[in-house]
Design an enzyme around this catalytic site. Sequence first.
Site, short mmCIF file in Angstrom:
data_model
loop_
_atom_site.label_atom_id
_atom_site.label_comp_id
_atom_site.label_asym_id
_atom_site.label_seq_id
_atom_site.Cartn_x
_atom_site.Cartn_y
_atom_site.Cartn_z
N ASP A 67 -13.59 7.99 7.96
CA ASP A 67 -12.23 7.47 8.06
C ASP A 67 -11.38 8.28 9.05
OD1 ASP A 67 -12.22 9.72 6.43
OD2 ASP A 67 -11.65 8.63 4.63
N ASN A 136 -8.35 9.93 -7.72
CA ASN A 136 -8.27 8.58 -8.30
C ASN A 136 -9.60 7.83 -8.14
OD1 ASN A 136 -8.35 8.03 -5.59
ND2 ASN A 136 -6.34 7.05 -5.48
N HIS A 138 -11.29 7.54 -5.29
CA HIS A 138 -11.55 6.93 -3.98
C HIS A 138 -12.71 7.64 -3.26
CE1 HIS A 138 -8.32 9.61 -1.87
NE2 HIS A 138 -9.51 10.09 -1.57
N GLU A 143 -9.40 2.88 -1.95
CA GLU A 143 -8.57 3.23 -3.10
C GLU A 143 -8.89 2.30 -4.27
OE1 GLU A 143 -6.78 5.75 -2.92
OE2 GLU A 143 -6.03 6.06 -0.90
#
Length: 244
Positions: A67, A136, A138, A143
């Site tokens: 990313d 979380n 990810h 996400e």
Amino acid sequence: MDLIIAKDYEEMSRAGADIFADLLRNDPSAVLGLATGSTPIGLYQSLVADCDAGRISFADVTTFNLDEYCQLPVTDVNSYRYFMDHNLFDKVDIDPAHVHLPNGNAPDREAECLQYEDAIARAGGIDIQLLGLGHNGHIGFNEPASDFPVITHVVDLTPSTIDANARFFDSEDDVPKQAITMGIGTIMKARRIVLLASGEGKADIVARSAFGPVMPSVPASVLQLHPNVTVIVDEAAAAALPRA
Ligand code: F6R
């Protein structure tokens, strides 16, 4: 899923680096999927030491990063390109032409996403993908959501990710709000996946990802469906794993 519980961050990093170093010795032109963040820094340090010592070479390696932020110059210290140059690429014998990160500043981001997927396919796919794990759940910047995004795409970062990444920026307002990330499908196509997690703050999400239900609200849980995943955690990150 193979699970390795290392004593501490150093041992976790070395165990992960050994998997990459073994692959490079067997296949010097391997295609590596790489990650940024604080977790893989020790692994990169180990690989740099291996390269310095002549135990491995990156001369024929191709890399694709997971990313990159949108609208952040690659020269910015917080860009993932800067991170990779600083932690790995500038310190090993890699050919810069073989290094790929999504271009978060591309004028046509949708076209950039398709081009990135295509470049991975043309390279023959990813042999081994390195992953960190968000608090979380990810992976990359995929996400928690209502479905698993398939291919490389533009993503709006969640408040929790912006908050977690704010520590690297002067203020939370400076954290980019969008990124380009490989999709879950892109990651799942890698022939092997190595996920690292360190520290007690990751313990709960490690347990939910590795042993909880597979669901897009915990993106990393999808890794349970991949045939060749190694999860390497330190003891602190293993604290919430079922004892058996
Ligand atoms: C990094 C990435 C992220 C991180 C994750 C964990 O390229 O895609 O998914 O792996 O946010 O970050 P750290 O390692 O800083 O806890």
